[in-house]
Design a protein around this motif. Structure first.
Motif, mmCIF file in Angstrom:
data_model
loop_
_atom_site.group_PDB
_atom_site.id
_atom_site.type_symbol
_atom_site.label_atom_id
_atom_site.label_comp_id
_atom_site.label_asym_id
_atom_site.label_seq_id
_atom_site.Cartn_x
_atom_site.Cartn_y
_atom_site.Cartn_z
ATOM 1 N N ILE A 225 4.589 13.229 0.726
ATOM 2 C CA ILE A 225 3.224 13.716 0.502
ATOM 3 C C ILE A 225 2.282 12.520 0.466
ATOM 4 C CG2 ILE A 225 1.693 14.967 -1.058
ATOM 5 C CD1 ILE A 225 4.161 16.505 -2.049
ATOM 6 N N GLN A 226 1.245 12.557 1.298
ATOM 7 C CA GLN A 226 0.330 11.415 1.423
ATOM 8 C C GLN A 226 -0.366 11.104 0.097
ATOM 9 O OE1 GLN A 226 -2.441 12.077 4.621
ATOM 10 N NE2 GLN A 226 -1.005 11.361 6.167
ATOM 11 N N THR A 227 -0.568 9.813 -0.146
ATOM 12 C CA THR A 227 -1.295 9.354 -1.331
ATOM 13 C C THR A 227 -2.478 8.502 -0.888
ATOM 14 O OG1 THR A 227 0.192 7.452 -1.516
ATOM 15 C CG2 THR A 227 0.728 9.378 -2.837
ATOM 16 N N HIS A 228 -3.630 8.754 -1.493
ATOM 17 C CA HIS A 228 -4.842 8.027 -1.125
ATOM 18 C C HIS A 228 -5.434 7.226 -2.282
ATOM 19 C CE1 HIS A 228 -4.879 10.302 2.632
ATOM 20 N NE2 HIS A 228 -4.690 11.394 1.910
ATOM 21 N N ASN A 229 -5.061 7.591 -3.518
ATOM 22 C CA ASN A 229 -5.647 6.919 -4.675
ATOM 23 C C ASN A 229 -4.672 6.930 -5.847
ATOM 24 O OD1 ASN A 229 -5.921 9.572 -5.904
ATOM 25 N ND2 ASN A 229 -7.734 9.852 -4.612
ATOM 26 N N LEU A 230 -5.117 6.400 -6.982
ATOM 27 C CA LEU A 230 -4.245 6.285 -8.149
ATOM 28 C C LEU A 230 -3.775 7.648 -8.651
ATOM 29 C CD1 LEU A 230 -2.927 4.566 -10.371
ATOM 30 C CD2 LEU A 230 -5.106 4.650 -11.611
ATOM 31 N N ASN A 231 -4.671 8.640 -8.682
ATOM 32 C CA ASN A 231 -4.276 9.974 -9.149
ATOM 33 C C ASN A 231 -3.178 10.573 -8.276
ATOM 34 O OD1 ASN A 231 -5.766 10.307 -11.474
ATOM 35 N ND2 ASN A 231 -7.542 11.150 -10.419
ATOM 36 N N GLN B 181 0.853 -1.190 0.000
ATOM 37 C CA GLN B 181 0.000 0.000 0.000
ATOM 38 C C GLN B 181 0.887 1.237 0.000
ATOM 39 O OE1 GLN B 181 -2.733 0.246 3.279
ATOM 40 N NE2 GLN B 181 -3.815 2.026 2.461
ATOM 41 N N ILE B 182 0.781 2.061 -1.052
ATOM 42 C CA ILE B 182 1.602 3.271 -1.158
ATOM 43 C C ILE B 182 0.924 4.385 -0.375
ATOM 44 C CG2 ILE B 182 2.591 4.971 -2.741
ATOM 45 C CD1 ILE B 182 2.620 2.816 -4.891
ATOM 46 N N ILE B 183 1.519 4.766 0.751
ATOM 47 C CA ILE B 183 0.881 5.768 1.618
ATOM 48 C C ILE B 183 1.477 7.164 1.456
ATOM 49 C CG2 ILE B 183 0.103 4.079 3.313
ATOM 50 C CD1 ILE B 183 2.505 4.762 5.035
ATOM 51 N N ALA B 184 2.648 7.267 0.797
ATOM 52 C CA ALA B 184 3.248 8.593 0.580
ATOM 53 C C ALA B 184 4.306 8.506 -0.508
ATOM 54 C CB ALA B 184 3.863 9.141 1.862
ATOM 55 N N ILE B 185 4.470 9.614 -1.220
ATOM 56 C CA ILE B 185 5.558 9.758 -2.196
ATOM 57 C C ILE B 185 6.251 11.080 -1.903
ATOM 58 C CG2 ILE B 185 6.140 10.065 -4.642
ATOM 59 C CD1 ILE B 185 3.828 8.229 -5.324
ATOM 60 N N ASP B 186 7.526 10.999 -1.613
ATOM 61 C CA ASP B 186 8.336 12.171 -1.240
ATOM 62 C C ASP B 186 7.705 12.931 -0.079
ATOM 63 O OD1 ASP B 186 10.207 11.635 -3.212
ATOM 64 O OD2 ASP B 186 9.184 12.848 -4.717
ATOM 65 N N ILE C 216 -0.913 8.941 -6.681
ATOM 66 C CA ILE C 216 0.337 8.233 -7.001
ATOM 67 C C ILE C 216 0.921 8.756 -8.316
ATOM 68 C CG2 ILE C 216 1.332 5.985 -7.585
ATOM 69 C CD1 ILE C 216 -0.816 4.737 -5.724
ATOM 70 N N ILE C 217 0.068 8.880 -9.341
ATOM 71 C CA ILE C 217 0.524 9.361 -10.655
ATOM 72 C C ILE C 217 1.118 10.761 -10.529
ATOM 73 C CG2 ILE C 217 -0.254 10.093 -12.947
ATOM 74 C CD1 ILE C 217 -2.315 7.815 -12.826
ATOM 75 N N HIS C 218 0.397 11.664 -9.850
ATOM 76 C CA HIS C 218 0.877 13.036 -9.699
ATOM 77 C C HIS C 218 2.122 13.103 -8.818
ATOM 78 C CE1 HIS C 218 -3.538 14.258 -10.556
ATOM 79 N NE2 HIS C 218 -2.831 14.273 -11.660
ATOM 80 N N GLY C 219 2.163 12.277 -7.770
ATOM 81 C CA GLY C 219 3.324 12.277 -6.882
ATOM 82 C C GLY C 219 4.606 11.920 -7.611
ATOM 83 N N VAL C 220 4.517 10.963 -8.542
ATOM 84 C CA VAL C 220 5.697 10.558 -9.318
ATOM 85 C C VAL C 220 5.982 11.561 -10.426
ATOM 86 C CG1 VAL C 220 6.667 8.774 -10.818
ATOM 87 C CG2 VAL C 220 5.370 8.118 -8.787
ATOM 88 N N ALA C 221 4.953 11.917 -11.207
ATOM 89 C CA ALA C 221 5.143 12.789 -12.373
ATOM 90 C C ALA C 221 5.636 14.175 -11.987
ATOM 91 C CB ALA C 221 3.836 12.900 -13.155
ATOM 92 N N LEU C 222 5.187 14.696 -10.831
ATOM 93 C CA LEU C 222 5.565 16.045 -10.405
ATOM 94 C C LEU C 222 6.770 16.049 -9.471
ATOM 95 C CD1 LEU C 222 1.984 17.497 -9.725
ATOM 96 C CD2 LEU C 222 3.366 17.718 -11.800
ATOM 97 N N GLY C 223 7.428 14.899 -9.358
ATOM 98 C CA GLY C 223 8.582 14.793 -8.459
ATOM 99 C C GLY C 223 9.696 15.761 -8.817
ATOM 100 N N GLU C 224 10.402 16.230 -7.792
ATOM 101 C CA GLU C 224 11.469 17.226 -7.989
ATOM 102 C C GLU C 224 12.837 16.718 -7.545
ATOM 103 O OE1 GLU C 224 10.290 21.064 -6.263
ATOM 104 O OE2 GLU C 224 8.286 20.192 -6.080
ATOM 105 N N LYS C 225 12.913 15.431 -7.176
ATOM 106 C CA LYS C 225 14.181 14.902 -6.686
ATOM 107 C C LYS C 225 14.938 14.208 -7.812
ATOM 108 C CE LYS C 225 13.927 12.823 -2.629
ATOM 109 N NZ LYS C 225 13.415 11.896 -1.591
#
Length: 590
Positions: A178-184, A171-176, A186-195
């Motif tokens: 920032i909390q993630t609750h659904n597929l969108n 279960q992916i609960i955060a990306i960088d 997750i997609i935005h968390g990866v696509a908008l990543g700055e690292k």
């Protein structure tokens, strides 16, 4: 009749685009208008629409217009914008008092305030009606991890999620952070990543596995999203969880013989829990015989099964001629069963043509039947392939629409059927009616807007101005959603209004936020900015934004053309798909 229905369907979609896209701009300008009138500012014109005026009437010193192009509107506020080149030349009545700094701030801010209010009204409607979403878009559980992904240059690389050690069921609960609750999310968390590190793009993915939180370092890859616009976004190669149900069972199949029933919920294969369609297909690829556990009427049942390999698509011919390339696929004569897609009796139909070939033969249309080769009837695609391959650098006479066409052949390829592992069922997922409260939805839109702006300004991200959407892209997306589901259209318009409100409040001259910022600077330093300097700044910003809009719109148009290309490819694939029941009938008869 279909064309008639399609025409009115198109008109309805255009109507909703005008209402909601134009309405969003109109509401923004109406906010400025109401505030200006309340603050007793001079408002010489308020227009519904743009372009030449169709009708106008002056009421209370304001000319109210209906203009030709019904996309929004505008309000003239010469006291607010001192650049006559932008606002137009109007003589301010001498009885009007000078505009105060608080008037400027209130009037400038009201456009964005009205956009948020409009978004709130629409979000309330959507909250009450609910929006149907596929189950896999509403959760953050990994349902499938791709083994490989294909880059724009054709190179196949191991998927980032697999390389990082993520597992199905995590279960992916955060990306960088920032909390993630659904597929969108997750997609935005990866696509908008700055690292980024020495290996390239970087994301820290926090997952919940067996009740424990763990951080994984994932190196996303850039995947081309559109061949025309050449834009790429970061992805890590996963799908989210989706329950699987049997929607139909074909006759003469392992599923029918084993006693599977419509409505059965698929739970596991050989004890391996099922999380997605893709995972199910992967297991079928590697397991010839297996134990399938399903849920029926609240009880778990385990059934022994074996799968078969079937040809899911027709074979087709790819013929290169002196005038370009065309493709032809079989139309099978016998419709009750298909034993051998390559050898069964058929005629040929035109599947696709290169533009160069189509210019040479404008009378040829996709779907036309090729009935004869060398003036002999077409029997099957294997024999047809033989004729073409034995005529390289020679002429083959094709009969199409009862007319002969001599074609000089340069190359001929028989593209074989695609094989597919099947037990003879159609599967479906579940859909959920989501009632998201207005505050949550508007907050989600604001969060996404700020994340996008932050990523756009970060040199370490892979988000660029060409990834943004301008007027052509927005209109195209609104039109597409209007044809699918009005609730999806409402959802996008809500996000669009939140985006419009935030964007207009940015402290950039020419935008509402710029007027507010300059007004506050004048108040703090107690010095008015010279009209000549202010006009130059505003004009420069206007030119910059017009250039940016043209730049973004260029990629919008390419993106739209790329989508049309994809539709052609999809239509071609649909033409090649074989009715699975005919294949199972063929297996039985053979």
């Amino acid at each position: 009749m279909n064309n008639f229905s399609s025409f009115f369907f198109t008109l309805e979609s255009i109507f909703w685009v005008i209402i909601f896209f134009g309405g969003s701009i109109f509401v923004h300008e109406f906010g400025h208008f109401i505030a200006a009138k309340r603050r007793k500012l001079f408002v010489p014109r308020f227009s519904i629409g743009f372009g030449p005026r169709l009708f106008s009437k002056t009421i209370g010193g304001t000319e109210f217009c209906i203009s030709l192009f019904p996309f929004g509107g505008y309000v003239a506020l010469p006291q607010l914008m001192e650049a006559k080149e932008l606002e137009g030349k109007y003589d301010i009545p001498p009885d009007r008092p000078p505009i105060s700094w608080i008037d400027k701030i209130i009037v400038s801010a009201m456009g964005a305030v009205f956009n948020v209010l409009f978004a709130f009204v629409l979000a309330t409607i959507l909250w009450k009606t609910g929006m149907e979403q596929s189950q896999n878009t509403t959760n953050n559980i990994i349902g499938y991890i791709k083994s490989e992904v294909t880059l724009a240059n054709g190179e196949r690389v191991i998927s980032p999620a697999k390389a990082a050690g993520l597992k199905i069921g995590d279960q992916i609960i955060a990306i960088d952070g920032i909390q993630t609750h659904n597929l969108n999310d997750i997609i935005h968390g990866v696509a908008l990543g700055e690292k980024r590190d020495a290996l390239g793009p970087l994301s820290t993915v926090t997952i919940l596995r067996e009740g424990k939180c763990q951080d994984f370092t994932v190196h996303p890859v850039l995947l081309e999203q559109n061949r025309r616009s050449k834009e790429s976004l970061r992805i890590m190669g996963i799908e989210t969880f989706q329950e699987l149900f049997i929607s139909s069972i074909f006759k003469n199949t392992p599923a029918e013989r084993a006693g599977l029933q419509k409505g059965d919920k698929l739970l596991s294969i050989n004890g391996e829990k099922l999380f997605s369609f893709s995972q199910f297909n992967d297991i079928l690829e590697r397991e010839k015989e297996f134990q399938l556990t399903v849920e029926r009427d609240g009880k778990e049942i385990t059934i022994p099964l074996s799968r078969e390999n079937i040809s899911v698509t027709c074979p087709f011919l790819k013929i290169t001629t002196a005038h370009g390339t065309f493709e032809a696929s079989p139309i099978f004569t016998h419709r009750d069963a298909i034993v051998d897609p390559h050898g069964d009796e058929c005629t040929l139909q035109l599947l696709s043509m290169e533009s160069e070939f189509q210019e040479k033969f404008p009378q040829w249309k996709i779907g036309d039947a090729i009935t004869h080769l060398q003036r002999k009837p077409v029997h099957n695609i294997a024999d047809s392939s033989f004729i073409f391959q034995n005529a390289i650098d020679r002429v083959v006479t094709l009969t199409l629409n009862n007319q002969d066409y001599p074609i000089s052949i340069r190359k001929a390829e028989l593209i074989p059927s695609e094989q597919y592992c099947s037990i003879g069922v159609d599967l479906c997922g579940t859909h959920i009616l989501v009632h998201q409260n207005p505050f949550s939805l508007i907050g989600e839109g604001a969060r996404l807007t700020f994340l996008t702006l932050k990523s756009l300004l970060s040199p370490a991200s892979d988000v660029h101005f060409k990834n943004l959407m301008g007027p052509p892209g927005i209109l195209d997306t609104l039109y597409t959603l209007a044809g699918r589901d009005l609730r999806l259209l409402l959802w996008l318009v809500i996000l669009l209004n939140v985006n419009l409100a935030i964007f207009n409040l940015l402290p950039i001259p020419i935008l509402d936020g710029g007027v507010i910022a300059l007004t506050l600077l004048e108040k703090i330093f107690r010095r008015k900015i010279a009209s000549r300097i202010l006009a130059a700044i505003q004009l420069t910003c206007m030119i910059f934004f017009l250039g940016l809009m043209l730049y973004v719109s260029f990629f919008d148009i390419n993106r739209i053309m790329g989508k049309k290309d994809m539709k052609k490819i999809y239509h071609k694939q649909q033409q090649l798909f074989i009715d699975e029941q005919l294949l199972w009938n063929g297996l039985k008869s053979s």
